[in-house]
Design a protein around this motif. Structure first.
Motif, PDB file in Angstrom:
ATOM      1  N   MET A   1      11.865  -6.778 -28.917  1.00  0.00           N
ATOM      2  CA  MET A   1      11.981  -7.919 -29.805  1.00  0.00           C
ATOM      3  C   MET A   1      11.555  -7.495 -31.207  1.00  0.00           C
ATOM      4  O   MET A   1      10.479  -6.962 -31.401  1.00  0.00           O
ATOM      5  CB  MET A   1      11.073  -9.039 -29.295  1.00  0.00           C
ATOM      6  N   THR A   2      12.396  -7.725 -32.174  1.00  0.00           N
ATOM      7  CA  THR A   2      12.065  -7.420 -33.559  1.00  0.00           C
ATOM      8  C   THR A   2      11.168  -8.507 -34.131  1.00  0.00           C
ATOM      9  O   THR A   2      11.354  -9.684 -33.864  1.00  0.00           O
ATOM     10  CB  THR A   2      13.346  -7.329 -34.409  1.00  0.00           C
ATOM     11  N   VAL A   3      10.177  -8.070 -34.904  1.00  0.00           N
ATOM     12  CA  VAL A   3       9.266  -8.973 -35.599  1.00  0.00           C
ATOM     13  C   VAL A   3       9.369  -8.643 -37.086  1.00  0.00           C
ATOM     14  O   VAL A   3       9.297  -7.475 -37.470  1.00  0.00           O
ATOM     15  CB  VAL A   3       7.814  -8.777 -35.117  1.00  0.00           C
ATOM     16  N   THR A   4       9.551  -9.667 -37.902  1.00  0.00           N
ATOM     17  CA  THR A   4       9.615  -9.457 -39.352  1.00  0.00           C
ATOM     18  C   THR A   4       8.418 -10.119 -39.995  1.00  0.00           C
ATOM     19  O   THR A   4       8.143 -11.293 -39.762  1.00  0.00           O
ATOM     20  CB  THR A   4      10.922 -10.027 -39.936  1.00  0.00           C
ATOM     21  N   CYS A   5       7.706  -9.333 -40.792  1.00  0.00           N
ATOM     22  CA  CYS A   5       6.576  -9.837 -41.565  1.00  0.00           C
ATOM     23  C   CYS A   5       7.133 -10.320 -42.900  1.00  0.00           C
ATOM     24  O   CYS A   5       7.647  -9.525 -43.691  1.00  0.00           O
ATOM     25  CB  CYS A   5       5.547  -8.729 -41.776  1.00  0.00           C
ATOM     26  N   ALA A   6       7.064 -11.637 -43.118  1.00  0.00           N
ATOM     27  CA  ALA A   6       7.504 -12.232 -44.377  1.00  0.00           C
ATOM     28  C   ALA A   6       6.257 -12.487 -45.216  1.00  0.00           C
ATOM     29  O   ALA A   6       5.337 -13.177 -44.772  1.00  0.00           O
ATOM     30  CB  ALA A   6       8.249 -13.530 -44.117  1.00  0.00           C
TER      31      ALA A   6
ATOM     32  N   ILE B   1      -1.732  -9.975 -58.328  1.00  0.00           N
ATOM     33  CA  ILE B   1      -1.474 -10.778 -57.132  1.00  0.00           C
ATOM     34  C   ILE B   1      -2.637 -11.753 -56.990  1.00  0.00           C
ATOM     35  O   ILE B   1      -3.783 -11.349 -56.829  1.00  0.00           O
ATOM     36  CB  ILE B   1      -1.362  -9.900 -55.874  1.00  0.00           C
ATOM     37  N   LEU B   2      -2.332 -13.037 -57.069  1.00  0.00           N
ATOM     38  CA  LEU B   2      -3.366 -14.059 -56.989  1.00  0.00           C
ATOM     39  C   LEU B   2      -3.657 -14.426 -55.538  1.00  0.00           C
ATOM     40  O   LEU B   2      -4.799 -14.719 -55.185  1.00  0.00           O
ATOM     41  CB  LEU B   2      -2.956 -15.289 -57.798  1.00  0.00           C
ATOM     42  N   SER B   3      -2.631 -14.426 -54.704  1.00  0.00           N
ATOM     43  CA  SER B   3      -2.802 -14.644 -53.266  1.00  0.00           C
ATOM     44  C   SER B   3      -1.550 -14.183 -52.545  1.00  0.00           C
ATOM     45  O   SER B   3      -0.494 -13.995 -53.165  1.00  0.00           O
ATOM     46  CB  SER B   3      -3.089 -16.116 -52.953  1.00  0.00           C
ATOM     47  N   GLU B   4      -1.687 -13.978 -51.243  1.00  0.00           N
ATOM     48  CA  GLU B   4      -0.526 -13.629 -50.429  1.00  0.00           C
ATOM     49  C   GLU B   4      -0.694 -14.232 -49.046  1.00  0.00           C
ATOM     50  O   GLU B   4      -1.813 -14.393 -48.561  1.00  0.00           O
ATOM     51  CB  GLU B   4      -0.281 -12.126 -50.358  1.00  0.00           C
ATOM     52  N   GLU B   5       0.436 -14.598 -48.457  1.00  0.00           N
ATOM     53  CA  GLU B   5       0.464 -15.175 -47.112  1.00  0.00           C
ATOM     54  C   GLU B   5       1.440 -14.370 -46.277  1.00  0.00           C
ATOM     55  O   GLU B   5       2.520 -14.013 -46.756  1.00  0.00           O
ATOM     56  CB  GLU B   5       0.960 -16.624 -47.159  1.00  0.00           C
ATOM     57  N   ARG B   6       1.072 -14.091 -45.031  1.00  0.00           N
ATOM     58  CA  ARG B   6       1.958 -13.386 -44.108  1.00  0.00           C
ATOM     59  C   ARG B   6       2.379 -14.335 -42.986  1.00  0.00           C
ATOM     60  O   ARG B   6       1.540 -15.011 -42.400  1.00  0.00           O
ATOM     61  CB  ARG B   6       1.247 -12.184 -43.503  1.00  0.00           C
ATOM     62  N   THR B   7       3.663 -14.341 -42.717  1.00  0.00           N
ATOM     63  CA  THR B   7       4.217 -15.087 -41.597  1.00  0.00           C
ATOM     64  C   THR B   7       5.039 -14.109 -40.781  1.00  0.00           C
ATOM     65  O   THR B   7       5.785 -13.289 -41.340  1.00  0.00           O
ATOM     66  CB  THR B   7       5.132 -16.228 -42.099  1.00  0.00           C
ATOM     67  N   PHE B   8       4.893 -14.158 -39.465  1.00  0.00           N
ATOM     68  CA  PHE B   8       5.642 -13.258 -38.588  1.00  0.00           C
ATOM     69  C   PHE B   8       6.777 -14.031 -37.937  1.00  0.00           C
ATOM     70  O   PHE B   8       6.557 -15.079 -37.324  1.00  0.00           O
ATOM     71  CB  PHE B   8       4.707 -12.624 -37.546  1.00  0.00           C
ATOM     72  N   LEU B   9       7.984 -13.520 -38.126  1.00  0.00           N
ATOM     73  CA  LEU B   9       9.194 -14.204 -37.696  1.00  0.00           C
ATOM     74  C   LEU B   9       9.966 -13.364 -36.678  1.00  0.00           C
ATOM     75  O   LEU B   9       9.884 -12.135 -36.703  1.00  0.00           O
ATOM     76  CB  LEU B   9      10.105 -14.451 -38.905  1.00  0.00           C
ATOM     77  N   THR B  10      10.711 -14.035 -35.806  1.00  0.00           N
ATOM     78  CA  THR B  10      11.642 -13.363 -34.922  1.00  0.00           C
ATOM     79  C   THR B  10      13.025 -13.952 -35.175  1.00  0.00           C
ATOM     80  O   THR B  10      13.147 -15.136 -35.512  1.00  0.00           O
ATOM     81  CB  THR B  10      11.270 -13.527 -33.434  1.00  0.00           C
ATOM     82  N   PRO B  11      14.070 -13.151 -35.029  1.00  0.00           N
ATOM     83  CA  PRO B  11      15.415 -13.643 -35.326  1.00  0.00           C
ATOM     84  C   PRO B  11      15.919 -14.601 -34.246  1.00  0.00           C
ATOM     85  O   PRO B  11      15.537 -14.505 -33.076  1.00  0.00           O
ATOM     86  CB  PRO B  11      16.258 -12.375 -35.377  1.00  0.00           C
ATOM     87  N   VAL B  12      16.768 -15.508 -34.651  1.00  0.00           N
ATOM     88  CA  VAL B  12      17.464 -16.377 -33.717  1.00  0.00           C
ATOM     89  C   VAL B  12      18.749 -15.667 -33.324  1.00  0.00           C
ATOM     90  O   VAL B  12      19.527 -15.258 -34.183  1.00  0.00           O
ATOM     91  CB  VAL B  12      17.790 -17.749 -34.360  1.00  0.00           C
ATOM     92  N   THR B  13      18.931 -15.471 -32.052  1.00  0.00           N
ATOM     93  CA  THR B  13      20.133 -14.776 -31.562  1.00  0.00           C
ATOM     94  C   THR B  13      20.829 -15.634 -30.512  1.00  0.00           C
ATOM     95  O   THR B  13      20.238 -16.561 -29.951  1.00  0.00           O
ATOM     96  CB  THR B  13      19.764 -13.402 -30.954  1.00  0.00           C
ATOM     97  N   SER B  14      22.061 -15.290 -30.229  1.00  0.00           N
ATOM     98  CA  SER B  14      22.798 -16.061 -29.208  1.00  0.00           C
ATOM     99  C   SER B  14      22.672 -15.424 -27.842  1.00  0.00           C
ATOM    100  O   SER B  14      22.291 -14.330 -27.669  1.00  0.00           O
ATOM    101  CB  SER B  14      24.259 -16.161 -29.585  1.00  0.00           C
TER     102      SER B  14
END
Length: 102
Positions: free
Chosen positions: A1-6, A89-102
Motif C-alpha cells: 500500500m502506498t502512503v503519501t506524506c502531504a 517556515i512558520l509552521s508545517e502539518e503532515r497528513t498521511f494519505l492513501t490513494p483511492v483505487t478501484s
C-alpha cells in the motif's frame, strides 16, 4: 500500500525566495534518501503564505527509515538548519494519505 506524506507549510511571504531555495534542495536530497518526491508547490495567486509538498512511500515503515536517513544526510541536515536559522517556515502539518483505487 502506498502512503503519501502531504505537507502543508505556512511560510513567511516576505521570504518566499528562501523557501523556494529550501524546496529546490529537497528535489535531489529526498529521492537520494528514499522518498518518491511528487513535488513542491509555492503560492501563486490568492493566499501568499501556504506552500505544499508531497512525498510517497511504500509503507509507513519505509517513511520512518527515510526520515532517519534524511536527518543523517549532510545536505538534509544543512537544509533543516537553514530553515531554523532563517525562520521562513512558520509552521508545517503532515497528513498521511492513501490513494483511492478501484
Amino acid at each position: 500500500m502506498t502512503v503519501t506524506c502531504a505537507i502543508r507549510y505556512v511560510i513567511d511571504p516576505f521570504q518566499r525566495e528562501a523557501f523556494e531555495a529550501y524546496a529546490r534542495t529537497w528535489l535531489t536530497v529526498i529521492p537520494a534518501c528514499g522518498g518518491d518526491l511528487v513535488g513542491y508547490w509555492l503560492p501563486h495567486e490568492g493566499t501568499d503564505n501556504i506552500a505544499h509538498a508531497m512525498i510517497s512511500f511504500p509503507s509507513l515503515a519505509a517513511y520512518e527509515a527515510y526520515r532517519a536517513r534524511l536527518r543523517a544526510d549532510p545536505a538534509g541536515a544543512a537544509n533543516f538548519a537553514l530553515a531554523r536559522e532563517r525562520r521562513f517556515i512558520l509552521s508545517e502539518e503532515r497528513t498521511f494519505l492513501t490513494p483511492v483505487t478501484s
